[in-house]
Design an enzyme around this catalytic site. Structure first.
Site, mmCIF file in Angstrom:
data_model
loop_
_atom_site.group_PDB
_atom_site.id
_atom_site.type_symbol
_atom_site.label_atom_id
_atom_site.label_comp_id
_atom_site.label_asym_id
_atom_site.label_seq_id
_atom_site.Cartn_x
_atom_site.Cartn_y
_atom_site.Cartn_z
ATOM 1 N N TYR A 30 0.848 -1.201 0.000
ATOM 2 C CA TYR A 30 0.000 0.000 0.000
ATOM 3 C C TYR A 30 0.888 1.257 0.000
ATOM 4 O O TYR A 30 0.622 2.242 -0.696
ATOM 5 C CB TYR A 30 -0.935 -0.007 1.217
ATOM 6 C CG TYR A 30 -1.570 1.327 1.510
ATOM 7 C CD1 TYR A 30 -2.498 1.891 0.638
ATOM 8 C CD2 TYR A 30 -1.219 2.053 2.652
ATOM 9 C CE1 TYR A 30 -3.058 3.135 0.904
ATOM 10 C CE2 TYR A 30 -1.774 3.292 2.923
ATOM 11 C CZ TYR A 30 -2.688 3.823 2.045
ATOM 12 O OH TYR A 30 -3.237 5.065 2.300
ATOM 13 N N SER A 112 -3.395 14.109 6.523
ATOM 14 C CA SER A 112 -4.427 13.689 5.568
ATOM 15 C C SER A 112 -5.804 13.709 6.221
ATOM 16 O O SER A 112 -5.957 13.374 7.398
ATOM 17 C CB SER A 112 -4.119 12.265 5.089
ATOM 18 O OG SER A 112 -5.230 11.731 4.396
ATOM 19 N N GLN A 133 -4.754 18.507 4.977
ATOM 20 C CA GLN A 133 -5.062 18.161 3.572
ATOM 21 C C GLN A 133 -6.530 17.780 3.475
ATOM 22 O O GLN A 133 -7.027 16.972 4.259
ATOM 23 C CB GLN A 133 -4.167 16.999 3.119
ATOM 24 C CG GLN A 133 -4.491 16.484 1.719
ATOM 25 C CD GLN A 133 -5.466 15.321 1.715
ATOM 26 O OE1 GLN A 133 -5.450 14.501 2.627
ATOM 27 N NE2 GLN A 133 -6.334 15.269 0.706
ATOM 28 N N TYR A 135 -9.825 16.229 1.547
ATOM 29 C CA TYR A 135 -10.656 15.503 0.587
ATOM 30 C C TYR A 135 -12.100 15.833 0.935
ATOM 31 O O TYR A 135 -12.387 16.147 2.103
ATOM 32 C CB TYR A 135 -10.499 13.991 0.756
ATOM 33 C CG TYR A 135 -9.255 13.355 0.206
ATOM 34 C CD1 TYR A 135 -8.775 13.649 -1.069
ATOM 35 C CD2 TYR A 135 -8.576 12.401 0.961
ATOM 36 C CE1 TYR A 135 -7.647 13.009 -1.564
ATOM 37 C CE2 TYR A 135 -7.458 11.758 0.473
ATOM 38 C CZ TYR A 135 -6.985 12.064 -0.794
ATOM 39 O OH TYR A 135 -5.881 11.429 -1.273
ATOM 40 N N THR A 161 -6.504 18.555 -2.289
ATOM 41 C CA THR A 161 -5.986 17.596 -3.275
ATOM 42 C C THR A 161 -6.952 17.509 -4.448
ATOM 43 O O THR A 161 -8.152 17.263 -4.263
ATOM 44 C CB THR A 161 -5.795 16.221 -2.610
ATOM 45 O OG1 THR A 161 -4.834 16.368 -1.560
ATOM 46 C CG2 THR A 161 -5.303 15.189 -3.608
ATOM 47 N N ARG A 170 -4.613 0.460 -8.187
ATOM 48 C CA ARG A 170 -3.345 0.027 -7.582
ATOM 49 C C ARG A 170 -3.355 -1.497 -7.565
ATOM 50 O O ARG A 170 -3.984 -2.138 -6.722
ATOM 51 C CB ARG A 170 -3.188 0.619 -6.196
ATOM 52 C CG ARG A 170 -3.297 2.157 -6.349
ATOM 53 C CD ARG A 170 -3.202 2.934 -5.103
ATOM 54 N NE ARG A 170 -3.616 4.310 -5.378
ATOM 55 C CZ ARG A 170 -4.164 5.105 -4.476
ATOM 56 N NH1 ARG A 170 -4.374 4.663 -3.243
ATOM 57 N NH2 ARG A 170 -4.498 6.336 -4.794
ATOM 58 N N LYS A 258 -3.038 20.760 -4.501
ATOM 59 C CA LYS A 258 -2.038 19.702 -4.664
ATOM 60 C C LYS A 258 -2.480 18.791 -5.795
ATOM 61 O O LYS A 258 -3.632 18.323 -5.806
ATOM 62 C CB LYS A 258 -1.941 18.908 -3.351
ATOM 63 C CG LYS A 258 -1.052 17.673 -3.381
ATOM 64 C CD LYS A 258 -0.904 17.116 -1.961
ATOM 65 C CE LYS A 258 -0.066 15.866 -1.897
ATOM 66 N NZ LYS A 258 -0.767 14.652 -2.321
ATOM 67 N N HIS A 282 0.517 12.567 -7.008
ATOM 68 C CA HIS A 282 0.012 11.719 -5.930
ATOM 69 C C HIS A 282 0.930 10.514 -5.717
ATOM 70 O O HIS A 282 0.481 9.390 -5.456
ATOM 71 C CB HIS A 282 -1.412 11.246 -6.256
ATOM 72 C CG HIS A 282 -2.299 11.078 -5.047
ATOM 73 N ND1 HIS A 282 -3.225 12.002 -4.672
ATOM 74 C CD2 HIS A 282 -2.382 10.080 -4.129
ATOM 75 C CE1 HIS A 282 -3.855 11.569 -3.582
ATOM 76 N NE2 HIS A 282 -3.357 10.405 -3.226
ATOM 77 N N ARG A 285 0.171 7.317 -7.880
ATOM 78 C CA ARG A 285 -0.863 6.373 -7.428
ATOM 79 C C ARG A 285 -2.182 6.589 -8.133
ATOM 80 O O ARG A 285 -3.148 5.876 -7.875
ATOM 81 C CB ARG A 285 -1.071 6.536 -5.921
ATOM 82 C CG ARG A 285 0.165 6.283 -5.123
ATOM 83 C CD ARG A 285 0.099 6.892 -3.748
ATOM 84 N NE ARG A 285 -0.699 6.144 -2.816
ATOM 85 C CZ ARG A 285 -0.291 5.046 -2.189
ATOM 86 N NH1 ARG A 285 0.902 4.570 -2.435
ATOM 87 N NH2 ARG A 285 -1.058 4.424 -1.322
#
Ligand SMILES: Cc1cc2nc3c(=O)[nH]c(=O)nc-3n(C[C@H](O)[C@H](O)[C@H](O)COP(=O)(O)O)c2cc1C
Length: 401
Positions: A30, A112, A133, A135, A161, A170, A258, A282, A285
């Site tokens: 991960y 985050s 950060q 989201y 972001t 992934r 970002k 990122h 990713r």
């Protein structure tokens, strides 16, 4: 716990090897993995080899310190800790541990939204500056509540972001059974043995409370978002340029975006009144096949023309990498995996060692370059491949002429 001092640990790669031995495959991958064929993941690191140094000899100019400012915040190291979701999986209270070590090193920790520790606890864990950060997972009301909490707790800047309208593919995560392990049902059984192969990690994980919720994502009238919901929640809450209006009103402080990789988006960000830009893919990713970030940096720096500060992240594994990014116009860099390996390897001493490696590299590189301080770094200290000097727009004009 393995030692993280020399001669065992000389480079970030050494910390990576120790992390691989302590963490279950699913957690290590991960951290370590990227999207799809991982082309951009490899390029993010490799591209630094294309840029070579142009030292000034015989000037005896050892750097006094590595101090600079980022958006007016003084730092003793031009290396910020990037936001890493679920850091608490790497080590107990992972976000608090990393924030504390960032503060001790004199730099900024960026937390985050998808932290396993409450943002107030992370703020209390460090004497240094912290940024938040954002989201929009959990919806805009949950994001508003998170912003209000971050402001009340004393976070100094908000980093929005932009590059996650959907989670990247992934491949390692799929193969390691992330979805099945999170399902909690019988489907997880074939994937469980990898956890038992790392009993020390498993014990730490269980003692720290096991699988966490996301305490910073609390939709009004509900409890914290359960760990399971994230991928779907990301897809339902794409950030658009329009959102920056209400986000700025809700935050009322320095705002960064970002995930910028082009001159077009950089100009858009400036025109939206953003205070700083983070050139980022990122950590490779999201969309595989995008430009490695060091390659995108000069285009963004040129487009911005000094109107706002430009930061970058992606692929930084040594102080020499940091110096190259700064020479090409980054005000400072963020590192993700470089400290995540340290956290996964050994918790606080691992993060401290990662930052120490970067600091020692920086001092030595600056001295060998004959450059006395961070603010004096510039393009004259590096050579870039000839074709980097052609702007993409110029190429297009040639083709269309
Ligand atoms: C394990 C992991 C989790 C991440 N989680 C987030 C996140 O929650 N929010 C975010 O904006 N970026 C996230 N990123 C991206 C990082 O902030 C950063 O852009 C990237 O790690 C930089 O590349 P590097 O790891 O090569 O230094 C994550 C990266 C990794 C490796």
């Amino acid at each position: 716990m393995g030692s993280v001092t020399p001669p065992h640990v000389v480079t970030i790669g050494d910390l990576r090897r120790i992390a691989e031995r302590r963490l279950p495959r699913v957690v290590f991958d991960y951290i370590d993995g990227g999207a799809e064929r991982e082309v951009t993941l490899r390029e993010n690191c490799r591209i630094f080899d294309d840029v070579t140094f142009r030292p000034r000899q015989a000037v005896a100019a050892p750097p006094g310190d590595l101090a600079t400012t980022v958006l007016g915040t003084p730092v003793r190291l031009p290396v910020l800790l990037a936001p890493l979701g679920s850091s608490r999986m790497f080590y107990p209270r992972g976000e608090e541990v990393a924030a504390s070590e960032a503060g001790a090193a004199g730099t900024i920790y960026v937390l985050s939204t998808l932290s396993g520790c409450p943002l107030e606890d992370v703020r209390r864990a460090t004497a240094g500056p912290v940024w938040y950060q954002l989201y929009l997972v959990g919806g805009r009301d949950a994001a508003r509540a998170g912003i209000a909490r971050a402001r009340a707790a004393g976070y100094g800047a908000l980093v929005v972001t932009l590059d996650t309208p959907v989670a990247g593919l992934r491949v390692r995560d799929v193969r390691n059974g992330v979805k099945e392990l999170l399902s909690g049902g019988a489907a997880m059984l074939p994937f469980l043995p990898q956890l038992f192969l790392r009993p020390r990690w498993l014990l730490d994980f269980l003692r720290d409370g096991g699988l966490m919720d996301f305490p910073n994502v609390v939709p009004p009238g509900q409890g914290p978002l359960p760990y399971l919901d994230v991928t779907g929640a990301l897809e339902q809450t794409t950030v658009t340029w329009k959102d920056l209006g209400w986000i700025r009103d809700a935050w009322n402080g320095p705002l960064l975006v970002k995930g910028v990789l082009t001159a077009e988006d950089a100009r858009r960000a400036v025109s939206e009144g953003i205070d700083a830009i983070v050139v980022s893919n990122h950590g490779a990713r999201q969309l595989d096949g995008v430009s490695p970030t060091l390659r995108a940096l000069p285009e963004v720096v040129a487009a911005v023309g000094g109107r706002v500060e430009v930061l970058m992240d992606g692929g930084i594994r040594s102080g020499a990498d940091v110096v190259k990014a700064l020479c090409l116009g980054a005000r400072a860099v963020l590192v993700g995996r470089a400290y995540a390996y340290g956290l996964g390897a050994a918790g606080a001493p691992g993060v401290a060692r990662a930052l120490e490696i970067l600091r020692e590299d920086l001092v030595r590189t600056l001295t060998l370059l004959g450059c006395p301080s961070i603010p004096e770094l510039g393009p004259s200290y590096v050579d870039v491949p000839a074709d980097w000097r052609l702007r993409r727009q110029d190429n297009l004009a040639d083709v269309l002429a």
